[in-house]
Every structure is written in structure tokens, then in C-alpha cells.
Design a protein around this motif. Structure first.
Motif, PDB file in Angstrom:
ATOM      1  N   GLN A  36       0.712  -1.137  -0.224  1.00  0.00           N
ATOM      2  CA  GLN A  36       0.009  -0.024  -0.148  1.00  0.00           C
ATOM      3  C   GLN A  36       0.736   1.113   0.020  1.00  0.00           C
ATOM      4  N   LYS A  85       1.880   1.639  -3.431  1.00  0.00           N
ATOM      5  CA  LYS A  85       1.007   2.142  -4.281  1.00  0.00           C
ATOM      6  C   LYS A  85       0.839   3.799  -4.220  1.00  0.00           C
ATOM      7  N   ILE A  86       0.799   4.157  -2.949  1.00  0.00           N
ATOM      8  CA  ILE A  86       0.723   5.639  -2.449  1.00  0.00           C
ATOM      9  C   ILE A  86       2.206   6.297  -3.321  1.00  0.00           C
ATOM     10  N   GLN A  87       3.172   5.686  -3.390  1.00  0.00           N
ATOM     11  CA  GLN A  87       4.258   6.191  -4.147  1.00  0.00           C
ATOM     12  C   GLN A  87       4.429   6.175  -5.724  1.00  0.00           C
ATOM     13  N   GLY A 115      -5.574  -2.761  -2.551  1.00  0.00           N
ATOM     14  CA  GLY A 115      -5.283  -2.034  -3.884  1.00  0.00           C
ATOM     15  C   GLY A 115      -4.266  -2.355  -4.811  1.00  0.00           C
ATOM     16  N   TRP A 119      -1.431   8.721   6.661  1.00  0.00           N
ATOM     17  CA  TRP A 119      -2.037   7.927   5.460  1.00  0.00           C
ATOM     18  C   TRP A 119      -3.210   7.156   5.963  1.00  0.00           C
ATOM     19  N   GLU A 177      -6.155   9.297   6.619  1.00  0.00           N
ATOM     20  CA  GLU A 177      -6.870   9.632   5.340  1.00  0.00           C
ATOM     21  C   GLU A 177      -7.489   8.801   4.559  1.00  0.00           C
ATOM     22  N   GLY A 178      -7.424   7.445   4.969  1.00  0.00           N
ATOM     23  CA  GLY A 178      -8.051   6.451   4.550  1.00  0.00           C
ATOM     24  C   GLY A 178      -7.360   5.659   3.352  1.00  0.00           C
ATOM     25  N   LYS A 179      -6.079   5.862   3.465  1.00  0.00           N
ATOM     26  CA  LYS A 179      -5.119   5.340   2.244  1.00  0.00           C
ATOM     27  C   LYS A 179      -4.522   3.884   2.608  1.00  0.00           C
ATOM     28  N   LEU A 180      -4.651   3.514   3.952  1.00  0.00           N
ATOM     29  CA  LEU A 180      -4.137   2.283   4.285  1.00  0.00           C
ATOM     30  C   LEU A 180      -5.273   1.311   4.827  1.00  0.00           C
ATOM     31  N   LYS A 181      -5.309   0.362   4.448  1.00  0.00           N
ATOM     32  CA  LYS A 181      -6.321  -0.552   5.104  1.00  0.00           C
ATOM     33  C   LYS A 181      -5.508  -1.926   5.815  1.00  0.00           C
TER      34      LYS A 181
END
Length: 346
Positions: free
Chosen positions: A174, A177-179, A201, A303, A306-310
Motif C-alpha cells: 500500500q 501504491k501511494i508512491q 489496492g 495515511w 486519510e483512508g489510504k491504508l487498509k
């Protein structure tokens, strides 16, 4: 009745290493022993364990193999980290009811430690306590620094992660993916692969138990592999080594496939590819970065909020189940961070 009045009534339970396991950890390798909780000295705190972390490194610590810190000695409490609540304090910086990171502690119900050795956890809106075992805990820091400091991801690069549905691997993918990277995960079940692609993701996931890993990597990584975050070793690592690009980076975090081995593990057979492809390989332990933890925690917490990590937490109830549950890490039964819920927070 006040917490302080309960001190003499507290009975501890601690897992003691009785003998060094041969292969898988089995019955009789550890003993669950009861003992009184000692009275506090000035500067100490009494901690009640809420969550106990189970990690592949627990198996390494049980052995007398060459390792990055002294092994647990026969007759000593089993080593482990976790999250605890302060039951009683004679340390000015902590009070009863505070939730803390236990640090390097024990597989036990209670622990008495110097207050300076534990850290009070911050309260983050909407973030459950289990997050401090995963994305903003030691596994999150392992993923963050292993990928960012060693992998040095760049947008458009291809990242492959083994044990991708575990606590570390799921975070690595994850973050990548952010990168802006393309991410391929390797895991041990269709359920895990589905979670990786549909929830976490990832761009693709490979079930190593039902697929030919090499052929699957050729399909999902047509332009080769720029970063390998290695958690497994063995045949899976060999397949990845053959597909690394020139100047690829390899963060060697773990070799979990060999931790329960009873005979010397052969290979890697394709080690020469590190030379042929000018690969940078670095083994690391998360404590290498302990002075930079605030940096990693700030990034991961941001992150997460912000909801970017599950993330998932695989919770086993009861301290008595700690040794038997460790095998979940080596058989691929866990999804996300594996913890033992030793007690409930008050």
C-alpha cells in the motif's frame, strides 16, 4: 476497590521457554507458569497486557542460531512486544489507566518495568488500538523504512512483495501504491489474493500454492521487477531473483520459509543474478531505524487517517493460546497482524 489495593492479589502468568523447539513449536517447548507480581520500586510501573504481538522473529528467538540479538535462554520468559494498560505506577510520567507500548517485553499477563522504558500511546480520532500493533506499530515501521529507505520507490516502478497479506507485506504494497508504483503481491490463498487486489489496492496477486510463481511473475511483471521486498526466501525468492531489472533494490526483511527447518536450507540458486543485474541488497531489522520512528509514525498515521491504508488484525483470544497460534504465521493462516488478546482494556 482501588488498583493499588489489588497489588498483593495479582497472580501473573508467564510463558517460560522450557526447551528449544525442533521444527515447529510444539507442546512442551514452553511452560505457562504462575507467580506473584512483585511490588513496585520507585520509577517502575505494573503493566497488564492487552495485546501480545506474535511475529516470525519469536521463532528465531527460541532457537540458538546466529541472530541479531541474544536468544531467549532456557528457563527465561518468552520475549515479545505488545500493548498494555498501566495497573499501578511509581513513575511520574505514567498513571493507572494509561495505555502504553510495552516495548520489548514478555509473553505474560503482567509485567513490571521501569516507566522510562514504555511509551504512552497517543489518542488518534477514529483509529482503533489494534492499529498500534500494525500500521503505526513495529510492523508498520518495518514496512515503511524497508521500502522507503532501502527500496527507494519511484513512480512507475514495479514492486513485488512476498508474504504480501501479512502485517508487513500488506503495508509495503500500500505504501508502494501511494508512491505511484505497480505492486504485485504473493500470498497463500485465493482469499488473501482477493483481499490484496480488492481491498488493499494491489495491481495483482499470486497464490503461490496453486500457481507457478515464475510464470505468474512473467504475466504480471512484463517489464521486470525494480524492487523486491523479501519476507519468505526459498523458491519464491529464487523466482523473483531471475526477474530483477538492472539496478533493482532488494529489502531483505525475513526468510520465514526456513525458520522451522530442521536441516540446512539449500540455495538461493539464482544468487548470481544480484551480480548480473547490479542489484542493491540490504538486510535490515526494524530497530535499525528506531531513532527515526517519529518520522515513520507520522507518515503512516497520516495515511491511515486519510483512508489510504487498509489493515486487518487476526486476533486470538487467551494468553494460553500464544504458542499454538504462532504456527499461523508459518502456515499462512493469518491475514494481517497476528495478535493474542490477553485481556480487555478497562
Amino acid at each position: 476497590m482501588k488498583r493499588e489495593e489489588l497489588t498483593v492479589a495479582r497472580v501473573n502468568k508467564t510463558w517460560i521457554l522450557k526447551k528449544r523447539p525442533v521444527g515447529d513449536v510444539g507442546e512442551g517447548d514452553l511452560d505457562l507458569v504462575e507467580s506473584p507480581v512483585p511490588e513496585l520500586k520507585d520509577g517502575e510501573v505494573c503493566l497488564r497486557t492487552i495485546y501480545l504481538s506474535l511475529d516470525p522473529t519469536n521463532r528465531i528467538w527460541m532457537s540458538d542460531r546466529e541472530q541479531y540479538m541474544p536468544p531467549v535462554q532456557i528457563g527465561d520468559p518468552m520475549r515479545g512486544g505488545g500493548i498494555s494498560v498501566v495497573e499501578e505506577s511509581k513513575f511520574d510520567g505514567l498513571k493507572a489507566g494509561d495505555i502504553v507500548n510495552t516495548g520489548l517485553g514478555q509473553w505474560s499477563l503482567y509485567q513490571v518495568k521501569p516507566g522510562a522504558e514504555v511509551n504512552k500511546l497517543p489518542e488518534l480520532p477514529g483509529v482503533p488500538l489494534t492499529a498500534f500493533m500494525g500500521p503505526i506499530g513495529m510492523t508498520g515501521m518495518t514496512a515503511y523504512f524497508g521500502l522507503m529507505d532501502i527500496g527507494k520507490p519511484k513512480p512507475g516502478e514495479t514492486v513485488v512483495v512476498s508474504a504480501a497479506a501479512g502485517a508487513v507485506g500488506s503495508m509495503v504494497g500500500q505504501i508502494a501504491k501511494i508512491q505511484g508504483c505497480r505492486v504485485v503481491g504473493i500470498a497463500g490463498s485465493d482469499e488473501k489474493c482477493k483481499w490484496l487486489t480488492e481491498t488493499a489496492g494491489f495491481d495483482a496477486a499470486i497464490n503461490y500454492k496453486t500457481e507457478d510463481v515464475g510464470e505468474a511473475l512473467d504475466r504480471h511483471c512484463p517489464n521486470g521487477i525494480d524492487i523486491n521486498f523479501e519476507n519468505v526466501g526459498g523458491e519464491i525468492m529464487d523466482a523473483i531473483l531471475m526477474r530483477l531489472n538492472d539496478f533493482a533494490r532488494m529489502a531483505l526483511c525475513g526468510l520465514i520459509s526456513s525458520y522451522n527447518a530442521t536441516e540446512p536450507v539449500p540455495g538461493p540458486y539464482n544468487f548470481s543474478m544480484l551480480l548480473m543485474r547490479h542489484v542493491t541488497l540490504k538486510g535490515f531489522i526494524v530497530t535499525d531505524y528506531i531513532e527515526r520512528f517519529p518520522e515513520g509514525m507520522q507518515a503512516m498515521a497520516g495515511w491511515l487517517m486519510e483512508g489510504k491504508l487498509k489493515f486487518e488484525t487476526d486476533v486470538v483470544e487467551g494468553l494460553e493460546n500464544a504458542p499454538s497460534s504462532l504456527d499461523r504465521l508459518f502456515t499462512g493462516k493469518n491475514l494481517g497482524k497476528l495478535v493474542v488478546e490477553v485481556s480487555k482494556p478497562d
